[in-house]
Design an enzyme around this catalytic site. Structure first.
Site, mmCIF file in Angstrom:
data_model
loop_
_atom_site.group_PDB
_atom_site.id
_atom_site.type_symbol
_atom_site.label_atom_id
_atom_site.label_comp_id
_atom_site.label_asym_id
_atom_site.label_seq_id
_atom_site.Cartn_x
_atom_site.Cartn_y
_atom_site.Cartn_z
ATOM 1 N N ARG A 44 -0.071 -9.090 -4.346
ATOM 2 C CA ARG A 44 0.822 -9.337 -3.204
ATOM 3 C C ARG A 44 1.798 -10.473 -3.471
ATOM 4 N NH1 ARG A 44 -2.914 -8.627 1.655
ATOM 5 N NH2 ARG A 44 -2.168 -10.661 2.325
ATOM 6 N N ASP A 74 0.816 -1.212 0.000
ATOM 7 C CA ASP A 74 0.000 0.000 0.000
ATOM 8 C C ASP A 74 0.855 1.271 0.000
ATOM 9 O OD1 ASP A 74 -2.066 -1.804 0.291
ATOM 10 O OD2 ASP A 74 -2.189 -1.539 2.465
#
Ligand code: F6P
Length: 371
Positions: free
Chosen positions: A295, A147
């Protein structure tokens, strides 16, 4: 100010929160440098969960051989185990009973004769480390998250790999959208920060970038899509951060994970957008959610380098007897700040960020009314 500590002889190492590419590169860097200085490394499995449950493994050179390029974490991770607020059992009505397991963890650290703890994670992990800092455990933080929202660091490792993954996906979506003359809404992760959408949107030449920091107007998105259509561009790509929200509206929540320090899981905005844009424009609109694909996978070269630098800096701090620091990158310089500074806050995209201006200069819309 307390005097510097002696270099540790045994350190603990854990990877907390959601995984991301580059965790193994940090583990490798820390273990290799520690062993060079005769410092033993005890790895706790699954983040703070392993500390609570005393699940450890000694990390040696063979353990970290050939892991630099591997995604994930050889130690495992958890984003549900806050020792100070540990969900220990579930009531029949689904609610959780919480206990403070800090004392138990301190005893476990003592049993393993651990002098310092290296915690690799985001703001949630740094928050979990806080009670240990308060109780005198030297905690050194290493900032990770796709993020890129950790307060104090201009960049976290894992982010650039996630951007690259999202861009590759967006490039593929581009050709199919163009062939079928469709609007494609592509949802990327990022929680409440729009870094991932902003970078991936700019790099992929997306037509609309929606980030949580700039509430969007559906009318404006429809105007952009129809204008493009009139100009002969019969497709549009919208990259939407999972935390993006309409003006006067709220974020779309996929689920609430009550027993997590970070209970809100965002998700669903791309689906909602595709339907709303199709209704307003009459142009077929579809959606794609990139999800955890962002991810996974091998870290890019830039993330391998960043993660290795971060791990090295963490070891340098320990060798210099520094206490409770978070390794950060500020204006291209590797440095460190007080670990508590990063706890419980998120670094959002400033509205005056140069990348927003750069995107607008190539006619990318942020879904807000034109100035
Ligand atoms: O913080 C990393 C992140 O991938 C966010 O972008 C996302 O909102 C969240 O974690 C998802 O968490 P989980 O893996 O628990 O679904």
């Amino acid at each position: 100010m307390p005097p510097p500590l002696s270099p540790p002889s045994r350190i603990g190492l854990l990877t907390g929160g959601g995984d991301c590419p580059g965790l193994n590169a940090v583990i490798r860097a820390v273990v290799k440098e520690a062993i060079f200085h005769d410092i033993a490394v005890v790895g706790f499995e699954d983040g703070f969960q392993g500390l609570i449950e005393n699940r450890t493994r000694q990390l040696t050179l063979p353990d970290v051989s050939n892991i630099l390029t591997h995604g994930g974490t050889i130690l495992g991770a958890s984003n549900k185990a806050d020792p100070a607020h540990y969900p220990c059992k579930q009531n029949p009505d689904g609610s959780w009973v919480y206990e403070d397991r800090t004392e138990q963890c301190l005893e476990i650290l003592d049993t393993h004769a651990i002098d310092a703890l290296v915690v690799v994670g985001g703001d949630g992990t740094m928050t979990c480390a806080n009670p240990f800092v308060q109780r005198g455990i030297n905690c050194i933080g290493v900032p990770k998250t796709i993020d890129n929202d950790l307060h104090g660091s201009d960049i976290t490792f894992g982010f650039l790999t996630a951007v690259q993954t999202a861009v590759e996906a967006l490039d593929r979506v581009h050709t199919t959208a163009a062939s079928h003359h469709r609007v494609m809404a592509v949802e990327v992760m990022g929680r409440n920060a729009g870094w991932l959408a902003l970078h991936a949107g700019l790099a992929s030449g997306s037509d609309v970038i929606l980030i949580p920091e700039i509430p969007f107007s559906l009318d404006e998105i429809a105007r952009v899509v129809k204008l493009r259509s009139r100009l002969g561009k019969r497709f549009s790509i919208i990259v939407a951060s999972e935390g993006a929200r309409p003006e006067g509206g709220t974020q779309i929540i996929d689920r609430v994970v009550e027993n997590s320090p970070d209970p809100i899981r965002l998700g669903g905005v791309a689906r909602w957008l595709a339907e709303a844009v199709e209704n307003r424009t009459g142009i077929e609109s579809r959606y794609v959610v990139l999800g955890h694909v962002q991810r996974g996978g091998t870290p890019t070269a830039a993330d391998r380098i960043l993660a290795t630098q971060f791990g090295h800096h963490a070891m340098q701090l320990l060798l210099a007897g520094k206490r409770n620091r978070l390794v950060v990158m500020q204006e291209g310089r590797l440095t460190d700040i007080d670990i508590n500074e990063a706890a419980g806050t998120q670094r959002l995209v400033p509205l005056g960020h140069p990348l927003i201006a750069a995107a607008r200069s190539v006619y990318t819309s942020f879904g807000d009314a034109p100035a």
